[in-house]
Write a protein that holds these residues in place. Structure first.
Motif, PDB file in Angstrom:
ATOM      1  N   ARG A 195      34.858  65.669  19.693  1.00 44.79           N
ATOM      2  CA  ARG A 195      33.539  65.244  20.166  1.00 44.79           C
ATOM      3  C   ARG A 195      33.466  65.262  21.700  1.00 44.79           C
ATOM      4  NH1 ARG A 195      30.920  59.203  19.334  1.00 44.79           N
ATOM      5  NH2 ARG A 195      29.213  59.480  20.834  1.00 44.79           N
ATOM      6  N   TRP A 244      27.332  70.388  24.483  1.00 43.26           N
ATOM      7  CA  TRP A 244      26.782  70.003  23.189  1.00 43.26           C
ATOM      8  C   TRP A 244      26.496  68.504  23.177  1.00 43.26           C
ATOM      9  CZ3 TRP A 244      26.056  73.773  19.426  1.00 43.26           C
ATOM     10  CH2 TRP A 244      26.660  75.003  19.668  1.00 43.26           C
ATOM     11  N   ARG A 245      25.579  68.103  22.308  1.00 41.35           N
ATOM     12  CA  ARG A 245      25.310  66.669  22.133  1.00 41.35           C
ATOM     13  C   ARG A 245      25.274  66.370  20.637  1.00 41.35           C
ATOM     14  NH1 ARG A 245      19.988  68.544  23.233  1.00 41.35           N
ATOM     15  NH2 ARG A 245      18.432  67.819  21.704  1.00 41.35           N
ATOM     16  N   VAL A 246      25.615  65.129  20.331  1.00 45.33           N
ATOM     17  CA  VAL A 246      25.728  64.727  18.930  1.00 45.33           C
ATOM     18  C   VAL A 246      24.338  64.488  18.353  1.00 45.33           C
ATOM     19  CG1 VAL A 246      28.010  63.733  19.324  1.00 45.33           C
ATOM     20  CG2 VAL A 246      25.977  62.297  19.554  1.00 45.33           C
ATOM     21  N   THR A 247      24.277  64.552  17.029  1.00 47.15           N
ATOM     22  CA  THR A 247      23.033  64.305  16.310  1.00 47.15           C
ATOM     23  C   THR A 247      23.198  63.090  15.404  1.00 47.15           C
ATOM     24  OG1 THR A 247      23.676  65.774  14.491  1.00 47.15           O
ATOM     25  CG2 THR A 247      22.508  66.770  16.352  1.00 47.15           C
ATOM     26  N   ASP A 248      22.121  62.688  14.777  1.00 51.20           N
ATOM     27  CA  ASP A 248      22.166  61.561  13.839  1.00 51.20           C
ATOM     28  C   ASP A 248      23.040  61.876  12.635  1.00 51.20           C
ATOM     29  OD1 ASP A 248      20.481  60.230  15.547  1.00 51.20           O
ATOM     30  OD2 ASP A 248      18.657  60.725  14.411  1.00 51.20           O
ATOM     31  N   ALA A 279      23.224  75.183  16.858  1.00 56.26           N
ATOM     32  CA  ALA A 279      23.724  74.041  16.082  1.00 56.26           C
ATOM     33  C   ALA A 279      25.092  74.386  15.515  1.00 56.26           C
ATOM     34  CB  ALA A 279      22.756  73.677  14.963  1.00 56.26           C
ATOM     35  N   ALA A 314      25.132  70.909  11.411  1.00 59.82           N
ATOM     36  CA  ALA A 314      24.219  70.421  12.461  1.00 59.82           C
ATOM     37  C   ALA A 314      24.677  69.087  13.035  1.00 59.82           C
ATOM     38  CB  ALA A 314      22.789  70.316  11.931  1.00 59.82           C
ATOM     39  N   LEU A 341      26.414  68.872  15.866  1.00 60.65           N
ATOM     40  CA  LEU A 341      26.241  69.035  17.304  1.00 60.65           C
ATOM     41  C   LEU A 341      25.157  70.076  17.541  1.00 60.65           C
ATOM     42  CD1 LEU A 341      29.997  69.280  18.382  1.00 60.65           C
ATOM     43  CD2 LEU A 341      28.545  67.239  18.489  1.00 60.65           C
ATOM     44  N   ILE A 342      24.355  69.840  18.534  1.00 58.50           N
ATOM     45  CA  ILE A 342      23.331  70.816  18.887  1.00 58.50           C
ATOM     46  C   ILE A 342      23.354  71.028  20.397  1.00 58.50           C
ATOM     47  CG2 ILE A 342      21.807  70.274  16.949  1.00 58.50           C
ATOM     48  CD1 ILE A 342      20.044  68.720  18.908  1.00 58.50           C
ATOM     49  N   SER A 343      22.860  72.179  20.790  1.00 56.64           N
ATOM     50  CA  SER A 343      22.702  72.513  22.201  1.00 56.64           C
ATOM     51  C   SER A 343      21.286  73.051  22.390  1.00 56.64           C
ATOM     52  CB  SER A 343      23.718  73.575  22.628  1.00 56.64           C
ATOM     53  OG  SER A 343      23.464  74.003  23.961  1.00 56.64           O
TER      54      SER A 343
END
Length: 441
Positions: free
Chosen positions: A11, A19-23, A149, A153, A155-157
């Motif tokens: 992570r 990248w950033r994390v998603t729900d 993604a 999905a 992580l998404i950018s």
């Protein structure tokens, strides 16, 4: 514990790469770990059976490296195209195995639409889109906005606004019948006959030899016949004198101060997504200017351009295909800066002596009429009325029809003022040729 540390390490590295994390990641990690922990504490096997696969699937998805976020790259396209042309645009991407899908959105050229969204798998490398430039002008026609993604999905950018691709779409050239322009009196070489003698192909007269005449102009047949009559064959040489062929200048005056359509309700608002109103007065003026320039340049005349709103964008008269290309580029530049001038500017030095001046304007203000009538004192001026007709009243106001009648009456009064001051007024660029033939006859 080792799996948890691997999860946290993956992570963190993904975050540093962009990248950033998603729900979904929080639900999988926190939910799975929580179910397993509660099941162990409460000795509930069912909770462990439900939470363990969720946690393991989340860790397994993050175990595949995602690397740097993929960036779509557009293959080079021509910087300048013709209106109506089409092309195949190729957009290439290079993604790591951890990228599951990539969403690319492409705007539609010449419209206000953002275009469709193309959903590609992470293994896809090339996206091909068909482009067609139906509207002339300059601006953004392709911008690959994208979002990537990772697996599941987690992580998404993005979404990331792509690099804008700008292109100049030249106005179309419509075949147009041209008329004869009056020649410039100061010219020596050109495509039109003048009254003065000089180099040319059309015979003016045959006269006796004078000092300064060239020997190659001697007409020996006439000389021998004249000598036979006097008894001395070479007593009085005679020369052939031709009409000089001179240049003719055509200056196109573009009124970029106003861009209106037939609907009066749209005059106070700009057309969405475009700089020039499709089917409006400026659109018609630019198309007419391109057609007139192409026709008269084809027959060897000199054509120039004057922008009433921005004199610095004017183009001096020139000849040839290169002048036509420069003029079409300049028309696009004039339309890009349209509507920002407070009054028309036409300097006398911008118009060469003896040139024919063609005004392309809707003639919505008296200042433009004054500029045309002032120019008519020194040049032959033809006014092409580019106001869309008939005007349509604004249905949203009870005074719509009254406004339409007032605008129509004022416009008709300006046309009459032009005619009263010696300016020929026509309703289309096709009528310019007939007006020139009438003037020359």
């Amino acid at each position: 514990m080792s799996r948890v540390l691997a999860f946290l390490t993956a992570r963190q590295s993904a975050g540093r790469a962009g990248w950033r994390v998603t729900d979904a990641l929080f639900r999988g990690a926190v939910g799975g770990l929580g179910l397993v922990g509660v099941g162990v504490v409460l000795h509930r096997v069912d909770l462990v059976v439900i939470g363990a696969p969720l946690l393991l699937a989340t860790i397994a998805a993050l175990a595949v490296p995602v690397g740097r976020p993929p960036v779509p790259r557009l293959e080079p396209l021509p910087r300048t195209v013709e209106a109506g042309d089409g092309a195949k645009a190729a957009i290439t991407t290079a993604a790591d195995p951890g990228v599951e899908f990539l969403a690319i959105r492409l705007p539609t050229p010449g419209t206000a639409s953002l275009g469709p969204v193309h959903l590609l798998s992470g293994r896809a490398t090339t996206l091909r889109a068909t482009l067609r430039w139906n509207a002339w002008g300059e601006g953004v026609d392709l911008r690959p906005d994208h979002l990537a993604a990772s697996r599941d999905a987690l992580l998404i950018s993005g979404p990331v606004v792509g690099v804008e691709t700008r292109r100049t779409v030249l106005p179309p050239v419509v075949p147009l019948i041209t008329g004869p322009l009056p020649p410039r009196a100061s010219g020596l070489v050109g495509a039109h006959r003048s009254r003065r003698p000089g180099d040319g192909v059309e015979l003016r007269t045959v006269r006796p030899f004078q000092p300064g005449d060239r020997l190659r102009r001697v007409d020996w047949r006439v000389t021998l016949r004249a000598g036979a009559a006097t008894g001395d064959p070479l007593a009085v040489p005679h020369v052939r004198e031709q009409h000089a062929e001179v240049d003719a200048d055509l200056v196109l005056v573009l009124d970029s101060l106003a861009d209106v359509s037939a609907e009066l309700a749209d005059w106070s608002s700009a057309a969405p997504g475009v700089t020039v109103r499709p089917g409006g007065s400026l659109d018609g003026s630019v198309r007419a200017a391109a057609a007139l320039a192409a026709g008269y340049l084809r027959q060897g005349d000199r054509v120039g351009l004057i922008d009433l709103g921005h004199p610095q964008l004017s183009l001096p008269p020139g000849v040839g295909l290169r002048q036509l290309t420069r003029l079409r580029h300049q028309l696009v530049a004039c339309s890009r800066a349209a509507g920002w001038a407070s009054r028309p500017v036409l300097l006398p030095r911008q118009v060469p002596p003896g040139a024919v001046v063609v005004f392309l304007s809707p003639f919505l203000d008296d200042a433009t009429v004054t500029a045309a009538t002032t120019t008519a004192r020194r040049h032959l001026v033809i006014a092409v009325d580019m106001l869309p007709s008939p005007l349509v009243a604004d249905p949203g106001t009870p005074w719509g029809e009254v406004v339409r009648l007032v605008m129509t009456a004022e416009h008709q009064a300006r046309r009459e003022a032009l005619r009263a001051n010696g300016v020929a007024v026509v309703d289309s660029p096709e009528a310019v040729a007939a007006t020139l033939r009438r003037v020359r006859s």
